[in-house]
Write a protein that holds these residues in place. Sequence first.
Motif, PDB file in Angstrom:
ATOM      1  N   GLU A 161       0.811  -1.225   0.000  1.00 53.38           N
ATOM      2  CA  GLU A 161       0.000   0.000   0.000  1.00 53.38           C
ATOM      3  C   GLU A 161       0.842   1.272   0.000  1.00 53.38           C
ATOM      4  O   GLU A 161       0.342   2.353  -0.334  1.00 53.38           O
ATOM      5  N   ASN A 162       2.115   1.174   0.346  1.00 53.56           N
ATOM      6  CA  ASN A 162       2.975   2.358   0.437  1.00 53.56           C
ATOM      7  C   ASN A 162       3.356   2.923  -0.929  1.00 53.56           C
ATOM      8  O   ASN A 162       3.727   4.085  -1.041  1.00 53.56           O
ATOM      9  N   GLY A 163       3.255   2.108  -1.992  1.00 53.74           N
ATOM     10  CA  GLY A 163       3.820   2.523  -3.272  1.00 53.74           C
ATOM     11  C   GLY A 163       5.334   2.486  -3.202  1.00 53.74           C
ATOM     12  O   GLY A 163       5.921   1.901  -2.292  1.00 53.74           O
ATOM     13  N   GLY A 164       5.978   3.125  -4.177  1.00 48.84           N
ATOM     14  CA  GLY A 164       7.440   3.136  -4.185  1.00 48.84           C
ATOM     15  C   GLY A 164       8.054   1.808  -4.569  1.00 48.84           C
ATOM     16  O   GLY A 164       9.173   1.488  -4.166  1.00 48.84           O
ATOM     17  N   HIS A 165       7.340   1.024  -5.386  1.00 42.84           N
ATOM     18  CA  HIS A 165       7.811  -0.308  -5.770  1.00 42.84           C
ATOM     19  C   HIS A 165       8.387  -0.305  -7.182  1.00 42.84           C
ATOM     20  O   HIS A 165       7.962   0.463  -8.052  1.00 42.84           O
ATOM     21  N   LEU A 166       9.342  -1.207  -7.405  1.00 40.02           N
ATOM     22  CA  LEU A 166       9.933  -1.395  -8.718  1.00 40.02           C
ATOM     23  C   LEU A 166       8.892  -1.986  -9.673  1.00 40.02           C
ATOM     24  O   LEU A 166       8.189  -2.935  -9.326  1.00 40.02           O
ATOM     25  N   GLU A 167       8.801  -1.409 -10.859  1.00 39.93           N
ATOM     26  CA  GLU A 167       7.908  -1.922 -11.901  1.00 39.93           C
ATOM     27  C   GLU A 167       8.730  -2.299 -13.129  1.00 39.93           C
ATOM     28  O   GLU A 167       9.584  -1.518 -13.561  1.00 39.93           O
ATOM     29  N   LEU A 168       8.489  -3.464 -13.669  1.00 38.08           N
ATOM     30  CA  LEU A 168       9.092  -3.894 -14.925  1.00 38.08           C
ATOM     31  C   LEU A 168       8.002  -3.931 -15.985  1.00 38.08           C
ATOM     32  O   LEU A 168       6.880  -4.367 -15.720  1.00 38.08           O
ATOM     33  N   TRP A 169       8.354  -3.486 -17.186  1.00 35.06           N
ATOM     34  CA  TRP A 169       7.388  -3.410 -18.287  1.00 35.06           C
ATOM     35  C   TRP A 169       7.833  -4.371 -19.392  1.00 35.06           C
ATOM     36  O   TRP A 169       8.357  -3.938 -20.430  1.00 35.06           O
ATOM     37  N   PRO A 170       7.644  -5.670 -19.216  1.00 37.44           N
ATOM     38  CA  PRO A 170       8.173  -6.652 -20.176  1.00 37.44           C
ATOM     39  C   PRO A 170       7.579  -6.542 -21.567  1.00 37.44           C
ATOM     40  O   PRO A 170       8.190  -6.990 -22.538  1.00 37.44           O
ATOM     41  N   ASN A 171       6.384  -5.967 -21.683  1.00 42.08           N
ATOM     42  CA  ASN A 171       5.749  -5.798 -22.991  1.00 42.08           C
ATOM     43  C   ASN A 171       5.775  -4.348 -23.462  1.00 42.08           C
ATOM     44  O   ASN A 171       4.998  -3.955 -24.335  1.00 42.08           O
ATOM     45  N   GLY A 172       6.657  -3.571 -22.872  1.00 45.06           N
ATOM     46  CA  GLY A 172       6.797  -2.174 -23.265  1.00 45.06           C
ATOM     47  C   GLY A 172       5.969  -1.241 -22.413  1.00 45.06           C
ATOM     48  O   GLY A 172       5.024  -1.661 -21.728  1.00 45.06           O
ATOM     49  N   PRO A 173       6.286   0.060 -22.425  1.00 44.98           N
ATOM     50  CA  PRO A 173       5.651   1.022 -21.520  1.00 44.98           C
ATOM     51  C   PRO A 173       4.232   1.419 -21.903  1.00 44.98           C
ATOM     52  O   PRO A 173       3.637   2.258 -21.233  1.00 44.98           O
ATOM     53  N   LYS A 174       3.695   0.828 -22.974  1.00 50.67           N
ATOM     54  CA  LYS A 174       2.299   1.096 -23.326  1.00 50.67           C
ATOM     55  C   LYS A 174       1.366   0.013 -22.781  1.00 50.67           C
ATOM     56  O   LYS A 174       0.153   0.115 -22.899  1.00 50.67           O
ATOM     57  N   LYS A 175       1.960  -1.041 -22.195  1.00 47.15           N
ATOM     58  CA  LYS A 175       1.184  -2.151 -21.651  1.00 47.15           C
ATOM     59  C   LYS A 175       1.153  -2.065 -20.131  1.00 47.15           C
ATOM     60  O   LYS A 175       1.444  -1.029 -19.546  1.00 47.15           O
ATOM     61  N   GLU A 176       0.844  -3.186 -19.470  1.00 45.66           N
ATOM     62  CA  GLU A 176       0.777  -3.212 -18.008  1.00 45.66           C
ATOM     63  C   GLU A 176       2.117  -3.662 -17.424  1.00 45.66           C
ATOM     64  O   GLU A 176       2.757  -4.574 -17.953  1.00 45.66           O
ATOM     65  N   PRO A 177       2.550  -3.053 -16.311  1.00 50.12           N
ATOM     66  CA  PRO A 177       3.801  -3.490 -15.685  1.00 50.12           C
ATOM     67  C   PRO A 177       3.579  -4.645 -14.710  1.00 50.12           C
ATOM     68  O   PRO A 177       2.469  -4.898 -14.272  1.00 50.12           O
ATOM     69  N   MET A 178       4.672  -5.322 -14.408  1.00 49.19           N
ATOM     70  CA  MET A 178       4.669  -6.254 -13.276  1.00 49.19           C
ATOM     71  C   MET A 178       5.398  -5.565 -12.133  1.00 49.19           C
ATOM     72  O   MET A 178       6.322  -4.774 -12.354  1.00 49.19           O
ATOM     73  N   VAL A 179       4.961  -5.829 -10.917  1.00 52.05           N
ATOM     74  CA  VAL A 179       5.481  -5.110  -9.748  1.00 52.05           C
ATOM     75  C   VAL A 179       6.357  -6.036  -8.908  1.00 52.05           C
ATOM     76  O   VAL A 179       5.971  -7.169  -8.594  1.00 52.05           O
ATOM     77  N   ILE A 180       7.552  -5.555  -8.572  1.00 51.17           N
ATOM     78  CA  ILE A 180       8.424  -6.226  -7.609  1.00 51.17           C
ATOM     79  C   ILE A 180       8.486  -5.331  -6.383  1.00 51.17           C
ATOM     80  O   ILE A 180       9.026  -4.223  -6.438  1.00 51.17           O
ATOM     81  N   GLU A 181       7.893  -5.777  -5.309  1.00 50.28           N
ATOM     82  CA  GLU A 181       7.800  -4.927  -4.121  1.00 50.28           C
ATOM     83  C   GLU A 181       9.173  -4.596  -3.536  1.00 50.28           C
ATOM     84  O   GLU A 181      10.087  -5.425  -3.552  1.00 50.28           O
TER      85      GLU A 181
END
Length: 275
Positions: A161-181
């Motif tokens: 809930e804090n935010g500030g998490h690493l996001e990876l965009w494996p399908n590019g920045p126009k798609k949805e990211p995956m989050v690594i807390e």
Amino acid sequence: MDSSKSKDISELIFNRIKEKQVELKASYEASKQQIGFFYIDDLLPEDLAKQCFDVFPKPSEMRCLKSIREYKYVSAQMNKHDTLLEEVLYAFQDSKIVNLIGEICNINSLYADESLYAGGLSQMAKDNFLNPHLDNSHDAERERWRVLNLLYYVTPDWTTENGGHLELWPNGPKKEPMVIESKFNRLAVMATHDTSWHSVNQVLVDKSRCCISNYYFSDEPLKVTDKFHVTKFRGRPEDTFTNLVLDLDASLRMLVRKVFKKGIRKNPHVYKKED
């Protein structure tokens, strides 16, 4: 910096990564066709990780980067801060750890960066963010390729809930990211190449997410398609205007680098050690 203490810390890090080597290699292999990554929790003894957070510099003691691209606090001038942070940071540069991570990621030539070019300490407080971006492809002298980003998080009790998490965009920045807390005492390692878009989502609480970071470099790029590029930012998928501005920004900076190979000015984010 107490080099013997840093050696002791590197031994702890090495043993923990070695313990999980098979799992970490499987994680990286499964993801490397897009953005290779792995992460490992409980990297250091809890008391030591907590101590890193306790001595982390205040935002006022760090350099503030605030623009349409990002909003965060950074420092590479490690001698201005508690020696423990420098000892932990340089522990990741021990050749045993560099070689072990090279084995996990199947990278033959791998080098740590003593100058901390774009590495060091980062802190993200309330409302801070880092937009989707590709890291600069090279080191400061454009001699080696930047290939791995190591992020060690030290803020206790950091929640989803804090935010500030690493996001990876494996399908590019126009798609949805995956989050690594950005979990306490977690090391995240990610590949950097011409499609490794990543970001940090906005911090939503009145606390700071603190991170100790290193980059590793190599003689060769991770992908045959890799070409030299400056750090390139984008907005989030819904931010059309931001995307237009940042595309122009990246194009102009690339034009400058075609004329001035090493840029007009040196990146100030390096460790300027005293003679």
